[in-house]
Design a protein around this motif. Structure first.
Motif, PDB file in Angstrom:
ATOM      1  N   ASN A 313       0.849  -1.192   0.000  1.00 26.75           N
ATOM      2  CA  ASN A 313       0.000   0.000   0.000  1.00 26.75           C
ATOM      3  C   ASN A 313       0.886   1.245   0.000  1.00 26.75           C
ATOM      4  O   ASN A 313       1.852   1.337   0.765  1.00 26.75           O
ATOM      5  CB  ASN A 313      -0.899   0.013   1.239  1.00 26.75           C
ATOM      6  N   TRP A 314       0.555   2.201  -0.852  1.00 28.35           N
ATOM      7  CA  TRP A 314       1.458   3.335  -1.053  1.00 28.35           C
ATOM      8  C   TRP A 314       1.676   4.156   0.213  1.00 28.35           C
ATOM      9  O   TRP A 314       2.751   4.726   0.413  1.00 28.35           O
ATOM     10  CB  TRP A 314       0.938   4.224  -2.183  1.00 28.35           C
ATOM     11  N   THR A 317       4.696   3.384   2.301  1.00 32.11           N
ATOM     12  CA  THR A 317       6.003   3.856   1.837  1.00 32.11           C
ATOM     13  C   THR A 317       6.184   5.356   2.038  1.00 32.11           C
ATOM     14  O   THR A 317       7.223   5.914   1.679  1.00 32.11           O
ATOM     15  CB  THR A 317       6.209   3.540   0.343  1.00 32.11           C
ATOM     16  N   GLU A 318       5.169   6.021   2.611  1.00 27.26           N
ATOM     17  CA  GLU A 318       5.220   7.476   2.803  1.00 27.26           C
ATOM     18  C   GLU A 318       4.870   7.827   4.249  1.00 27.26           C
ATOM     19  O   GLU A 318       4.076   8.720   4.521  1.00 27.26           O
ATOM     20  CB  GLU A 318       4.250   8.177   1.836  1.00 27.26           C
ATOM     21  N   PRO A 322       1.934  11.134   3.299  1.00 30.10           N
ATOM     22  CA  PRO A 322       2.509  11.636   2.044  1.00 30.10           C
ATOM     23  C   PRO A 322       2.764  13.138   2.078  1.00 30.10           C
ATOM     24  O   PRO A 322       3.631  13.640   1.354  1.00 30.10           O
ATOM     25  CB  PRO A 322       1.440  11.281   1.006  1.00 30.10           C
ATOM     26  N   ILE A 329       9.668   6.533  -0.370  1.00 28.49           N
ATOM     27  CA  ILE A 329      10.052   5.437  -1.251  1.00 28.49           C
ATOM     28  C   ILE A 329      11.455   5.636  -1.808  1.00 28.49           C
ATOM     29  O   ILE A 329      12.162   4.694  -2.152  1.00 28.49           O
ATOM     30  CB  ILE A 329       9.023   5.292  -2.400  1.00 28.49           C
ATOM     31  N   PRO A 380       4.959   0.747  -4.559  1.00 21.37           N
ATOM     32  CA  PRO A 380       3.713   1.218  -3.942  1.00 21.37           C
ATOM     33  C   PRO A 380       2.538   1.182  -4.908  1.00 21.37           C
ATOM     34  O   PRO A 380       2.686   1.443  -6.103  1.00 21.37           O
ATOM     35  CB  PRO A 380       4.053   2.663  -3.551  1.00 21.37           C
ATOM     36  N   THR A 381       1.359   0.856  -4.372  1.00 18.77           N
ATOM     37  CA  THR A 381       0.131   0.881  -5.161  1.00 18.77           C
ATOM     38  C   THR A 381      -1.000   1.359  -4.266  1.00 18.77           C
ATOM     39  O   THR A 381      -0.987   1.129  -3.054  1.00 18.77           O
ATOM     40  CB  THR A 381      -0.184  -0.506  -5.750  1.00 18.77           C
ATOM     41  N   VAL A 382      -1.980   2.023  -4.848  1.00 15.27           N
ATOM     42  CA  VAL A 382      -2.998   2.706  -4.058  1.00 15.27           C
ATOM     43  C   VAL A 382      -3.934   1.733  -3.349  1.00 15.27           C
ATOM     44  O   VAL A 382      -4.229   1.896  -2.169  1.00 15.27           O
ATOM     45  CB  VAL A 382      -3.814   3.676  -4.946  1.00 15.27           C
ATOM     46  N   ARG A 384      -3.690  -1.491  -2.506  1.00 12.26           N
ATOM     47  CA  ARG A 384      -3.177  -2.685  -1.835  1.00 12.26           C
ATOM     48  C   ARG A 384      -3.634  -2.694  -0.376  1.00 12.26           C
ATOM     49  O   ARG A 384      -3.634  -1.662   0.305  1.00 12.26           O
ATOM     50  CB  ARG A 384      -1.646  -2.684  -1.881  1.00 12.26           C
TER      51      ARG A 384
END
Length: 462
Positions: A313-314, A317-318, A322, A329, A380-382, A384
């Motif tokens: 999940n993105w 990584t932030e 974010p 990342i 990362p993916t939104v 996940r």
């Protein structure tokens, strides 16, 4: 009714007999988790500092409540603060949607309130369940957006859970609980910048003290206001930027949450059951259970691995947001990073249960871990699932192996929690038999009287 009125009606009327068995089981489990964390931290600098601070601050004050692991007597607020800081320092937190850790706030408030009135185990479990349900429903869809505004979601939402648990145990009626929730809006706080700029921010310790103040205000008749959560100038407007459910960030990519549905199914659909156990002293997204299981299933040794790819999940990584990333990342792999823990899972198929996110004095990392972490790539993916990575291990002979997590691998019943947490016994100040007795007491909480007194005693070295 306003949101706070709906929550208050639910909390005031809730009885132990209405709790589903799985909710009772989870309330026992989170109690054991929090007390285990306190035991790990009983002599850590942060725990000692919190106790010294409160003993100096409250010199001459009353000794109404007991400090975990030490037995010192402080005021209710003082003991709750020290107990919160101790649980926090131990790192064995539960987690709800990555960025909130309910037990750090709820359990200290519940223990203090239960100790004062000599509450039964059934009353204690009911209050804990109510605190979790209110806090997590309030927080669920709003955590990333609240974090993006510079607030820390843990204490900002934790104050509500702590206040609800304490108010329930104190016997407040529906109107008083409504006022306590409303006063929490005035007292909620927690900011990210201190930690980002080299400090140690006050988090749940402050939230618990303020929660007890909110309960005291309500008990003595101070009205809180009617629409303090969803009103035009209320909690969601202030902390999420609007009261219409518009989200700046979300775990799923959706940009809207229906504020009116926060209380939907209250008492029937228990979001409390989404709470997971984080038995390792590191961020939940670092737990390398999927990598470890994949390598174990296929007999993959560290020497066989060419590289590892982890689709996550993105927001993982932030961290923490974010808007204000401290672990982006682009950061190179280093000790304590997600790549580091992924390498631990692949090379060792485990991580030391009594260690934090890096080696302590006299400890070292396996050479294979330090070398392999530089060959781990995060993708990362939104959409996940949180804590549910898709791991692909590429071996040097050209093969690849993939395994996906569900995000629910660390959600289990009490008996599994007891089995998983027990190995810390070897590193605690209390005897192993005393820790086993603590586990058994948590197991039998619903048949225990004067529950706080017994739980606290079992954290103090004999």
């Amino acid at each position: 009714m306003s949101l706070s009125r709906e929550f208050a009606a639910f909390v005031a009327s809730l009885t132990y007999d209405e709790l589903p068995p799985e909710v009772v089981d989870r309330a026992k489990g989170v109690t054991l988790q929090a007390l285990s964390s306190a035991l790990v931290a009983h002599d850590m600098p942060a725990s000692r500092q919190a106790l010294a601070l409160m003993q100096e601050e409250e010199a001459g004050g009353g000794g109404a409540a007991t400090v975990l692991c030490h037995g010192a007597k402080l005021t209710k607020a003082g003991a709750a603060f020290v107990n919160t800081e101790t649980i926090f320092a131990g790192g064995k937190w539960d987690t709800f949607r990555m960025l909130t850790h309910p037990a750090i706030a709820i359990l200290p408030a519940a223990l203090v309130a239960a100790e004062i009135i000599g509450a039964s185990g059934k009353g204690f479990l009911t209050a804990v369940a109510a605190g979790y349900e209110v806090m997590e429903r309030m927080a669920a869809e709003f955590i990333p957006t609240v974090m993006s505004r510079g607030f820390h979601a843990g204490p900002v939402f934790g104050i509500f859970g702590a206040a609800v648990a304490a108010a329930k145990l104190a016997g407040l009626d529906e109107g008083q609980i409504h006022s306590a929730i409303a006063q929490c809006v005035n007292l909620a706080a927690g900011n990210l910048e201190g930690a980002r700029s080299g400090g140690r921010s006050l988090r749940e310790g402050g939230a618990v003290r303020n929660a007890l103040l909110a309960v005291a205000l309500a008990k003595h008749g101070t009205p809180g206001g009617e629409t303090t959560l969803e009103g035009e100038a209320g909690f969601y407007h202030a902390y999420a930027g609007n009261n219409r459910g518009q989200l700046r960030y979300s775990f799923t990519g959706d940009n809207h949450a229906d504020v009116g549905k926060i209380t939907e199914g209250l008492g029937r659909n228990w979001i409390f059951l989404e709470t997971l156990y984080r038995i390792y002293s590191t961020a939940g997204y670092n737990i390398s259970h999927v990598t470890a299981r994949l390598c174990e299933e296929h007999g993959i040794a560290a020497a066989d691995i060419d590289r590892i790819e982890a689709v996550v999940n993105w927001l993982e990584t932030e961290y923490p947001s974010p808007a204000f990333p401290s672990r982006g990342i682009e950061s190179p792999p280093q000790v304590g990073s997600t790549q580091y823990f992924t390498a631990w899972g692949a090379a060792e198929r485990r991580y030391p249960l009594l260690r934090g996110d890096r080696p302590g004095p006299g400890e070292t990392d396996p050479a294979a871990v330090l070398e392999l972490m530089h060959r781990v790539t995060l993708i990362p993916t939104v959409r996940r699932t949180l804590f549910g990575p898709r791991i692909t291990v590429f071996t040097k002979d050209g093969r690849s192996f993939t395994k996906e997590g569900t995000g629910r691998e660390f959600i289990w019943d009490f008996e599994e929690q007891a089995r998983r947490i027990y190995p810390i016994a070897s590193g605690l100040a209390v005897r192993e038999t005393q820790f086993a007795e603590l586990i058994d007491t948590c197991r039998r909480l619903d048949g225990t009287d004067r529950v706080a007194e017994k739980l606290i005693r079992l954290t103090i070295p004999s």
